[in-house]
Scaffold this active site. Structure first.
Site, PDB file in Angstrom:
ATOM      1  N   HIS A  26      78.880 -42.960 -36.504  1.00 46.38           N
ATOM      2  CA  HIS A  26      79.697 -43.145 -35.298  1.00 46.38           C
ATOM      3  C   HIS A  26      80.413 -41.828 -34.972  1.00 46.38           C
ATOM      4  O   HIS A  26      81.515 -41.568 -35.424  1.00 46.38           O
ATOM      5  CB  HIS A  26      80.699 -44.270 -35.528  1.00 46.38           C
ATOM      6  CG  HIS A  26      81.426 -44.727 -34.296  1.00 46.38           C
ATOM      7  ND1 HIS A  26      81.247 -44.150 -33.053  1.00 46.38           N
ATOM      8  CD2 HIS A  26      82.326 -45.732 -34.114  1.00 46.38           C
ATOM      9  CE1 HIS A  26      82.022 -44.783 -32.166  1.00 46.38           C
ATOM     10  NE2 HIS A  26      82.689 -45.731 -32.794  1.00 46.38           N
ATOM     11  N   GLY A  27      79.707 -41.028 -34.162  1.00 43.65           N
ATOM     12  CA  GLY A  27      80.287 -39.742 -33.759  1.00 43.65           C
ATOM     13  C   GLY A  27      80.871 -39.825 -32.358  1.00 43.65           C
ATOM     14  O   GLY A  27      81.008 -38.799 -31.692  1.00 43.65           O
ATOM     15  N   ALA A  28      81.208 -41.049 -31.909  1.00 44.33           N
ATOM     16  CA  ALA A  28      81.645 -41.252 -30.513  1.00 44.33           C
ATOM     17  C   ALA A  28      83.078 -41.762 -30.449  1.00 44.33           C
ATOM     18  O   ALA A  28      83.781 -41.866 -31.458  1.00 44.33           O
ATOM     19  CB  ALA A  28      80.709 -42.261 -29.844  1.00 44.33           C
ATOM     20  N   TYR A  88      86.666 -40.785 -32.467  1.00 45.96           N
ATOM     21  CA  TYR A  88      87.003 -40.896 -33.895  1.00 45.96           C
ATOM     22  C   TYR A  88      86.717 -39.576 -34.620  1.00 45.96           C
ATOM     23  O   TYR A  88      86.345 -38.587 -33.996  1.00 45.96           O
ATOM     24  CB  TYR A  88      86.270 -42.099 -34.510  1.00 45.96           C
ATOM     25  CG  TYR A  88      86.716 -43.381 -33.850  1.00 45.96           C
ATOM     26  CD1 TYR A  88      88.033 -43.840 -34.002  1.00 45.96           C
ATOM     27  CD2 TYR A  88      85.871 -44.106 -33.008  1.00 45.96           C
ATOM     28  CE1 TYR A  88      88.476 -44.990 -33.368  1.00 45.96           C
ATOM     29  CE2 TYR A  88      86.309 -45.262 -32.366  1.00 45.96           C
ATOM     30  CZ  TYR A  88      87.613 -45.692 -32.548  1.00 45.96           C
ATOM     31  OH  TYR A  88      88.062 -46.814 -31.905  1.00 45.96           O
ATOM     32  N   GLY A 116      76.636 -54.903 -24.901  1.00 47.28           N
ATOM     33  CA  GLY A 116      77.834 -55.203 -25.670  1.00 47.28           C
ATOM     34  C   GLY A 116      78.460 -56.483 -25.172  1.00 47.28           C
ATOM     35  O   GLY A 116      78.085 -57.594 -25.563  1.00 47.28           O
ATOM     36  N   ARG A 117      79.390 -56.341 -24.217  1.00 45.08           N
ATOM     37  CA  ARG A 117      80.142 -57.505 -23.736  1.00 45.08           C
ATOM     38  C   ARG A 117      79.227 -58.626 -23.252  1.00 45.08           C
ATOM     39  O   ARG A 117      79.528 -59.810 -23.458  1.00 45.08           O
ATOM     40  CB  ARG A 117      81.106 -57.063 -22.621  1.00 45.08           C
ATOM     41  CG  ARG A 117      82.256 -56.224 -23.171  1.00 45.08           C
ATOM     42  CD  ARG A 117      83.013 -55.518 -22.073  1.00 45.08           C
ATOM     43  NE  ARG A 117      82.172 -54.504 -21.439  1.00 45.08           N
ATOM     44  CZ  ARG A 117      82.575 -53.718 -20.438  1.00 45.08           C
ATOM     45  NH1 ARG A 117      83.800 -53.848 -19.961  1.00 45.08           N
ATOM     46  NH2 ARG A 117      81.765 -52.812 -19.927  1.00 45.08           N
TER      47      ARG A 117
HETATM   48  C1  LIG Z   1      85.039 -55.774 -28.321  1.00 47.78           C
HETATM   49  C2  LIG Z   1      84.443 -54.397 -28.353  1.00 47.78           C
HETATM   50  C3  LIG Z   1      84.447 -53.676 -29.533  1.00 47.78           C
HETATM   51  C4  LIG Z   1      83.824 -52.417 -29.601  1.00 47.78           C
HETATM   52  N1  LIG Z   1      83.739 -51.775 -30.815  1.00 47.78           N
HETATM   53  C5  LIG Z   1      82.950 -50.683 -30.933  1.00 47.78           C
HETATM   54  C6  LIG Z   1      82.613 -50.165 -32.215  1.00 47.78           C
HETATM   55  O1  LIG Z   1      82.970 -50.696 -33.264  1.00 47.78           O
HETATM   56  N2  LIG Z   1      81.849 -49.045 -32.263  1.00 47.78           N
HETATM   57  C7  LIG Z   1      81.382 -48.423 -31.135  1.00 47.78           C
HETATM   58  O2  LIG Z   1      80.685 -47.417 -31.241  1.00 47.78           O
HETATM   59  N3  LIG Z   1      81.660 -48.920 -29.900  1.00 47.78           N
HETATM   60  C8  LIG Z   1      82.396 -50.043 -29.777  1.00 47.78           C
HETATM   61  N4  LIG Z   1      82.591 -50.611 -28.542  1.00 47.78           N
HETATM   62  C9  LIG Z   1      81.928 -50.030 -27.349  1.00 47.78           C
HETATM   63  C10 LIG Z   1      80.574 -50.724 -27.098  1.00 47.78           C
HETATM   64  O3  LIG Z   1      79.649 -50.430 -28.126  1.00 47.78           O
HETATM   65  C11 LIG Z   1      79.942 -50.306 -25.745  1.00 47.78           C
HETATM   66  O4  LIG Z   1      79.656 -48.929 -25.771  1.00 47.78           O
HETATM   67  C12 LIG Z   1      80.833 -50.601 -24.539  1.00 47.78           C
HETATM   68  O5  LIG Z   1      81.439 -51.878 -24.653  1.00 47.78           O
HETATM   69  C13 LIG Z   1      80.037 -50.549 -23.233  1.00 47.78           C
HETATM   70  O6  LIG Z   1      78.965 -51.470 -23.282  1.00 47.78           O
HETATM   71  P1  LIG Z   1      79.040 -52.935 -22.574  1.00 47.78           P
HETATM   72  O7  LIG Z   1      79.430 -52.673 -21.152  1.00 47.78           O
HETATM   73  O8  LIG Z   1      77.649 -53.479 -22.708  1.00 47.78           O
HETATM   74  O9  LIG Z   1      80.071 -53.747 -23.267  1.00 47.78           O
HETATM   75  C14 LIG Z   1      83.240 -51.856 -28.450  1.00 47.78           C
HETATM   76  C15 LIG Z   1      83.269 -52.583 -27.251  1.00 47.78           C
HETATM   77  C16 LIG Z   1      83.826 -53.833 -27.197  1.00 47.78           C
HETATM   78  C17 LIG Z   1      83.764 -54.615 -25.899  1.00 47.78           C
END
Ligand SMILES: Cc1cc2nc3c(=O)[nH]c(=O)nc-3n(C[C@H](O)[C@H](O)[C@H](O)COP(=O)(O)O)c2cc1C
Length: 379
Positions: free
Chosen positions: A171-173, A176, A319-320
């Protein structure tokens, strides 16, 4: 019913650089749920949450796990640093793999984003002594501590293999620790870990090398090593698209299994650097030089997923939307795309199998998730 031919591409097999083949092009984006046990082990609630929505995916990426106690970023976040974590990690890997998805453990150190109240000894650390939002300061990591954190990523990789994961995602994004070292805004070091944009690559590349070394030493089987990055930062001195191209040039030499760009909108365009008139995703795919790219960001419908593939992504992560619609893949595959839900209501927690803490965040942060008042409005 059968799959609508215009969505057939989503169900093609896709081969990663390590030779591993995914059964289709659809992934669950890594999503922290803050629902692990207080002792940092994987909880039953999180296993149920994953089982409900990962059955038919190609790639199942976990919520991020921290590789060392000081790297914690969220309350009730599961850990990947010791033998005591193996039992839960093994259950998690097994549940993600049940339907044929490849299971990937996302690993990180939160760095200056670690909440002081939960970081051991309140010792929030980073590449440099940055002033934090609460006015306090992070502590700059010593050279010895940096070496130790690099090794922690290797140890987490070994644990992932022991637990039965098919791979890890570095996780380089999202701001963090790995990104903090790459960014000129948060890395102001003058030793071998800082300086020019090329020198600021030292920590990300050291982590990649260590993860690949640990994997090669532990298993002879192919093992996925993916890398996630954020292409830009808002701060003036922060990461631009041009910096990201430099990062991708360096990563091209590492034969990573895939690259995963973290975006909130899959078709968004750069704010600084690169070509401002073309999408970030297209420019990243070009710079990735053949390494499969995972695209993500506000993909809700299969038409949007196809559009992300047309922009060059090899895999599209949701994701969501997979929280809102756990049967997304099944419905698209069965030609029932008209039935895909794109909103949820406050009464849906049980139906959607979402753990309490994650549900609290979904309902408690207006605008983050598409929460509507009634089922009727959801249609
Ligand atoms: C509840 C939640 C938790 C997230 N936790 C992480 C995570 O642990 N690691 C990560 O790289 N991105 C995390 N993200 C970002 C998502 O991976 C994704 O890049 C972002 O939500 C956009 O995609 P989506 O529109 O399909 O939700 C999280 C997003 C949400 C909604």
């Amino acid at each position: 019913m059968t799959t609508n031919p215009k969505y057939a591409r989503l169900f093609e097999k896709v081969q990663l650089n390590d030779g591993i083949t995914l059964q289709n092009r659809i992934a669950i984006a890594p999503m922290t749920h803050s629902s692990s046990n207080p002792d940092l082990s994987v909880s039953d609630a999180e296993l149920s949450y994953y089982e409900r929505r990962t059955g038919k995916l190609g790639l199942a990426i976990t919520a991020v796990a921290h590789v060392t106690p000081g790297g914690i970023g969220f309350k009730n976040q599961f850990a990947a640093f010791g033998a005591e974590n193996l039992d839960g990690l093994s259950k998690l890997a097994a549940s993600l793999k049940k339907g044929g998805a490849k299971a990937v453990l996302q690993i990180f150190h939160a760095g200056i984003q670690g909440p002081r109240a939960i970081v051991p000894n309140e010792d929030v650390v980073g590449a440099s002594a940055i002033e934090l939002q609460d006015g306090s300061q992070a502590r700059e990591l010593s050279a010895g501590e940096i070496d130790s954190i690099v090794s922690d990523f290797g140890r987490a990789t070994e644990l992932a293999i022991e637990a039965g994961f098919d791979g890890v995602e570095i996780h380089g994004a999202n701001g963090y620790l790995i990104q903090q070292f790459f960014s000129g805004w948060s890395n102001r070091r003058e030793d071998k870990w800082g300086g020019s944009v090329e020198k600021r690559l030292a920590f990300p590349l050291a982590v990649v090398d260590e993860v690949q070394r640990a994997a090669a030493a532990k298993t002879k089987e192919p093992f996925i090593v993916g890398y996630r990055f954020s292409p830009e930062e808002p701060h003036e001195e922060g990461i631009t698209m041009d910096h990201t191209v430099t990062l991708l040039d360096a990563l091209a030499g590492k034969n990573l299994s895939y690259l995963h760009v973290s975006l909130m909108e899959y078709a968004s365009k750069p704010r600084r650097g690169g070509d401002l008139n073309r999408t970030r995703l297209e420019q990243i795919v070009e710079a990735a030089k053949g390494t499969p790219v995972v695209g993500v960001g506000s993909v809700h419908t299969p038409d949007q997923a196809i559009e992300a593939l047309e922009l060059g992504a090899a895999i599209v992560a949701l994701g969501r939307e997979l929280i809102v619609e756990p049967d997304w893949v099944e419905k698209v595959e069965a030609g029932q795309e008209a039935d895909i839900a794109v909103t949820l209501t406050k009464d849906d927690q049980q139906r959607l199998v979402v753990p309490d803490q994650l549900w609290g965040m979904i309902i408690g942060m207006p605008g983050w998730f598409p929460v509507v008042e009634t089922e009727a409005a959801a249609e």
